[in-house]
Design an enzyme around this catalytic site. Sequence first.
Site, PDB file in Angstrom:
ATOM      1  N   ASP A   1      -5.101   3.882   0.014  1.00 24.05           N
ATOM      2  CA  ASP A   1      -6.238   4.147   0.891  1.00 24.05           C
ATOM      3  C   ASP A   1      -6.615   5.629   0.799  1.00 24.05           C
ATOM      4  O   ASP A   1      -5.831   6.495   1.191  1.00 24.05           O
ATOM      5  CB  ASP A   1      -5.843   3.798   2.337  1.00 24.05           C
ATOM      6  CG  ASP A   1      -7.043   3.754   3.285  1.00 24.05           C
ATOM      7  OD1 ASP A   1      -6.901   3.237   4.391  1.00 24.05           O
ATOM      8  OD2 ASP A   1      -8.135   4.234   2.875  1.00 24.05           O
TER       9      ASP A   1
ATOM     10  N   TYR B   1      -3.142  11.471   5.940  1.00 24.20           N
ATOM     11  CA  TYR B   1      -3.411  10.140   6.465  1.00 24.20           C
ATOM     12  C   TYR B   1      -2.350   9.140   6.005  1.00 24.20           C
ATOM     13  O   TYR B   1      -1.914   9.157   4.852  1.00 24.20           O
ATOM     14  CB  TYR B   1      -4.797   9.626   6.008  1.00 24.20           C
ATOM     15  CG  TYR B   1      -4.818   8.146   6.181  1.00 24.20           C
ATOM     16  CD1 TYR B   1      -4.611   7.289   5.109  1.00 24.20           C
ATOM     17  CD2 TYR B   1      -4.862   7.620   7.470  1.00 24.20           C
ATOM     18  CE1 TYR B   1      -4.508   5.942   5.300  1.00 24.20           C
ATOM     19  CE2 TYR B   1      -4.748   6.272   7.659  1.00 24.20           C
ATOM     20  CZ  TYR B   1      -4.565   5.430   6.586  1.00 24.20           C
ATOM     21  OH  TYR B   1      -4.436   4.092   6.791  1.00 24.20           O
TER      22      TYR B   1
ATOM     23  N   GLU C   1     -13.758  -1.257   6.314  1.00 19.12           N
ATOM     24  CA  GLU C   1     -13.122  -1.438   7.626  1.00 19.12           C
ATOM     25  C   GLU C   1     -13.950  -0.822   8.736  1.00 19.12           C
ATOM     26  O   GLU C   1     -13.855  -1.248   9.883  1.00 19.12           O
ATOM     27  CB  GLU C   1     -11.714  -0.866   7.635  1.00 19.12           C
ATOM     28  CG  GLU C   1     -11.634   0.627   7.565  1.00 19.12           C
ATOM     29  CD  GLU C   1     -10.189   1.107   7.544  1.00 19.12           C
ATOM     30  OE1 GLU C   1      -9.389   0.588   6.741  1.00 19.12           O
ATOM     31  OE2 GLU C   1      -9.873   1.992   8.343  1.00 19.12           O
TER      32      GLU C   1
ATOM     33  N   GLU D   1      -9.037   2.206  -1.756  1.00 18.40           N
ATOM     34  CA  GLU D   1      -9.812   1.850  -0.571  1.00 18.40           C
ATOM     35  C   GLU D   1     -10.541   3.054  -0.011  1.00 18.40           C
ATOM     36  O   GLU D   1     -10.026   4.174  -0.029  1.00 18.40           O
ATOM     37  CB  GLU D   1      -8.853   1.301   0.471  1.00 18.40           C
ATOM     38  CG  GLU D   1      -9.459   1.043   1.817  1.00 18.40           C
ATOM     39  CD  GLU D   1      -8.428   0.720   2.871  1.00 18.40           C
ATOM     40  OE1 GLU D   1      -7.272   0.449   2.521  1.00 18.40           O
ATOM     41  OE2 GLU D   1      -8.770   0.774   4.050  1.00 18.40           O
TER      42      GLU D   1
ATOM     43  N   GLU E   1      -4.624  -7.374   5.131  1.00 21.59           N
ATOM     44  CA  GLU E   1      -3.726  -6.270   5.506  1.00 21.59           C
ATOM     45  C   GLU E   1      -2.801  -6.735   6.612  1.00 21.59           C
ATOM     46  O   GLU E   1      -3.225  -7.432   7.538  1.00 21.59           O
ATOM     47  CB  GLU E   1      -4.544  -5.071   5.981  1.00 21.59           C
ATOM     48  CG  GLU E   1      -3.701  -3.865   6.384  1.00 21.59           C
ATOM     49  CD  GLU E   1      -4.533  -2.651   6.695  1.00 21.59           C
ATOM     50  OE1 GLU E   1      -5.767  -2.760   6.738  1.00 21.59           O
ATOM     51  OE2 GLU E   1      -3.950  -1.568   6.880  1.00 21.59           O
TER      52      GLU E   1
ATOM     53  N   ARG F   1     -13.879  -5.052   3.266  1.00 22.72           N
ATOM     54  CA  ARG F   1     -12.811  -4.969   4.266  1.00 22.72           C
ATOM     55  C   ARG F   1     -13.280  -5.180   5.693  1.00 22.72           C
ATOM     56  O   ARG F   1     -12.502  -5.049   6.630  1.00 22.72           O
ATOM     57  CB  ARG F   1     -12.103  -3.616   4.169  1.00 22.72           C
ATOM     58  CG  ARG F   1     -11.424  -3.429   2.888  1.00 22.72           C
ATOM     59  CD  ARG F   1     -10.095  -2.709   2.820  1.00 22.72           C
ATOM     60  NE  ARG F   1      -9.542  -2.004   3.914  1.00 22.72           N
ATOM     61  CZ  ARG F   1      -8.532  -2.453   4.645  1.00 22.72           C
ATOM     62  NH1 ARG F   1      -8.046  -3.654   4.396  1.00 22.72           N
ATOM     63  NH2 ARG F   1      -8.019  -1.739   5.607  1.00 22.72           N
TER      64      ARG F   1
ATOM     65  N   TRP G   1     -11.917  12.198   8.318  1.00 22.63           N
ATOM     66  CA  TRP G   1     -10.475  11.952   8.513  1.00 22.63           C
ATOM     67  C   TRP G   1     -10.074  10.665   7.832  1.00 22.63           C
ATOM     68  O   TRP G   1     -10.821   9.698   7.812  1.00 22.63           O
ATOM     69  CB  TRP G   1     -10.137  11.840  10.003  1.00 22.63           C
ATOM     70  CG  TRP G   1      -8.696  11.445  10.175  1.00 22.63           C
ATOM     71  CD1 TRP G   1      -7.595  12.228   9.940  1.00 22.63           C
ATOM     72  CD2 TRP G   1      -8.201  10.148  10.531  1.00 22.63           C
ATOM     73  NE1 TRP G   1      -6.458  11.518  10.141  1.00 22.63           N
ATOM     74  CE2 TRP G   1      -6.775  10.243  10.502  1.00 22.63           C
ATOM     75  CE3 TRP G   1      -8.801   8.927  10.858  1.00 22.63           C
ATOM     76  CZ2 TRP G   1      -5.936   9.155  10.823  1.00 22.63           C
ATOM     77  CZ3 TRP G   1      -7.981   7.848  11.162  1.00 22.63           C
ATOM     78  CH2 TRP G   1      -6.582   7.993  11.155  1.00 22.63           C
TER      79      TRP G   1
ATOM     80  N   HIS H   1      -9.211   6.867   2.272  1.00 25.03           N
ATOM     81  CA  HIS H   1      -9.631   7.148   3.650  1.00 25.03           C
ATOM     82  C   HIS H   1     -10.831   8.077   3.724  1.00 25.03           C
ATOM     83  O   HIS H   1     -10.839   9.062   4.481  1.00 25.03           O
ATOM     84  CB  HIS H   1      -8.453   7.705   4.453  1.00 25.03           C
ATOM     85  CG  HIS H   1      -8.388   7.123   5.847  1.00 25.03           C
ATOM     86  ND1 HIS H   1      -8.869   7.781   6.942  1.00 25.03           N
ATOM     87  CD2 HIS H   1      -7.921   5.957   6.302  1.00 25.03           C
ATOM     88  CE1 HIS H   1      -8.674   7.050   8.033  1.00 25.03           C
ATOM     89  NE2 HIS H   1      -8.101   5.923   7.663  1.00 25.03           N
TER      90      HIS H   1
ATOM     91  N   ARG I   1       0.845  -1.181   0.000  1.00 29.67           N
ATOM     92  CA  ARG I   1       0.000   0.000   0.000  1.00 29.67           C
ATOM     93  C   ARG I   1       0.881   1.231   0.000  1.00 29.67           C
ATOM     94  O   ARG I   1       1.858   1.303   0.774  1.00 29.67           O
ATOM     95  CB  ARG I   1      -0.910   0.022   1.246  1.00 29.67           C
ATOM     96  CG  ARG I   1      -1.984   1.081   1.188  1.00 29.67           C
ATOM     97  CD  ARG I   1      -2.734   1.213   2.496  1.00 29.67           C
ATOM     98  NE  ARG I   1      -2.002   2.070   3.431  1.00 29.67           N
ATOM     99  CZ  ARG I   1      -2.559   2.552   4.537  1.00 29.67           C
ATOM    100  NH1 ARG I   1      -3.809   2.226   4.866  1.00 29.67           N
ATOM    101  NH2 ARG I   1      -1.864   3.347   5.345  1.00 29.67           N
TER     102      ARG I   1
HETATM  103  C1  CS2 Z   1      -6.478   2.387   7.794  1.00 25.20           C
HETATM  104  C2  CS2 Z   1      -6.368   2.293   9.270  1.00 25.20           C
HETATM  105  O1  CS2 Z   1      -5.304   0.347   7.719  1.00 25.20           O
HETATM  106  C3  CS2 Z   1      -6.126   1.071   7.135  1.00 25.20           C
HETATM  107  O2  CS2 Z   1      -6.650   0.812   6.048  1.00 25.20           O
HETATM  108  O3  CS2 Z   1      -7.699   2.863   7.322  1.00 25.20           O
HETATM  109  O4  CS2 Z   1      -5.062   2.622   9.597  1.00 25.20           O
HETATM  110  C4  CS2 Z   1      -7.295   3.188  10.050  1.00 25.20           C
HETATM  111  O5  CS2 Z   1      -6.965   4.536   9.799  1.00 25.20           O
HETATM  112  C5  CS2 Z   1      -7.143   2.884  11.523  1.00 25.20           C
HETATM  113  O6  CS2 Z   1      -7.380   1.505  11.693  1.00 25.20           O
HETATM  114  C6  CS2 Z   1      -8.118   3.684  12.344  1.00 25.20           C
HETATM  115  O7  CS2 Z   1      -7.982   3.311  13.696  1.00 25.20           O
HETATM  116 MG    MG Z   2      -8.242   1.984   5.527  1.00 22.44          MG
END
Ligand code: CS2
Ligand code: MG
Length: 403
Positions: free
Chosen positions: A211, A160, A263, A237, A340, A284, A403, A213, A148
Amino acid sequence: MPIITDARVIITSPGRNFVTLKLHCDEGTTGIGDATLNGRELAVASYLADHVVPCLIGRDAHRIEDIWQYLYKGAYWRRGPVTMSAIAAVDVALWDIKGKLAGLPLYQLLGGASREACLVYCHANGTTIEDTIATALAHRDEGYRAIRLQCGVPGLASTYGVAKPGQRYEPADAALPSEAIWSTEKYLRVVPELFAAAREALGPDIHLLHDVHHRLTPIEAGRLGRDLEPYRPFWIEDPTPAEQQEGFRLIRQHTTTPIAVGEVFNSIWDCKTLIEQQLIDYVRATVVHAGGITHLRRIAALADLYQVRTGCHGATDLSPVTMAAALHFGLSVPNFGVQEHMPHTAETDAVFPHAYRFEDGRMHPGNAPGLGVDIDEELAAGYDYKRAYLPVNRLEDGTLWSW
Ligand code: CS2
Ligand code: MG
């Protein structure tokens, strides 16, 4: 039958906060489940200790499905990340117990291995494109086949997924939410440059992931997906916030770049439309936040009908207990995509000794009975909880943003 006689909620913070549920049975078998919800850990700890544990004592630990239904339907107030993380912790601990009593690794109880090991992806990040590529090349040399990529955005102080220089990436970084500034325009300029440089440096065979995000609108996500097509990303993602599942149709109209979402999902209802209308390519949702093995199997089974594959979340704020459970699940589920893998720190690994291993770009959960992971309660007791929040994002004009 193994009767649950005790249940303990263990909060420990070896560099970051983790919440673990440990169940004890009358004949001595124990099982553990991860209950960590980054930035809201104590909410899940209380949900478990104050509301769930009293209902578990005296129950038959073999009755995993019945206990799952009891905790889901019996709460009246269904779904949500706190509830489903608590249910997940109970569920995984019960699967751990069942595996130990059967003398089998969890994946054998889930139908056995469908592959030799689980393809994993790691994180390469840097404040500049050059730094990110250098890290990616190092990870390729370690054997990773999927990487990634996240890099800094010129003109933004932070973004991020990019660690502070010389530090490991840990988003929960302050006792009150730190505030970051975001600019979609600046971001959309740099990601295609990052992928062009990465494909040039890494060649055609390494899977490249990114990602977003949750930060773009659907049409902006369509534009990013189209801009990245020449570099054949494995996925982008969380391209846009996924409450509005139908909104992904707009992205699909503009790009063939594969999409991974989920996620932050905690139940099948969060992704039913996305899957049934084939608006995503990977789901995810993860063991710890989506109701445990029992519910994640349902999500994966629905996804399989629509050729959607799994791509479970596996950041360091999910404990090694989740990593182990996810690898057992990933080894067995037919429509596995990728897992991941953000390696935990040595101090975290010491608190959670485990059997899973990395080799040649893939991971295997090992063959210890149950999960193959435990918690060293004595070590865990030495790390006090420290409140830590995930950051908050604002646009350059101050507008509160995802975020
Ligand atoms: C992220 C995470 O791993 C990922 O794909 O989106 O790092 C996410 O920001 C954190 O799990 C939030 O606690
Ligand atoms: Mg993520």
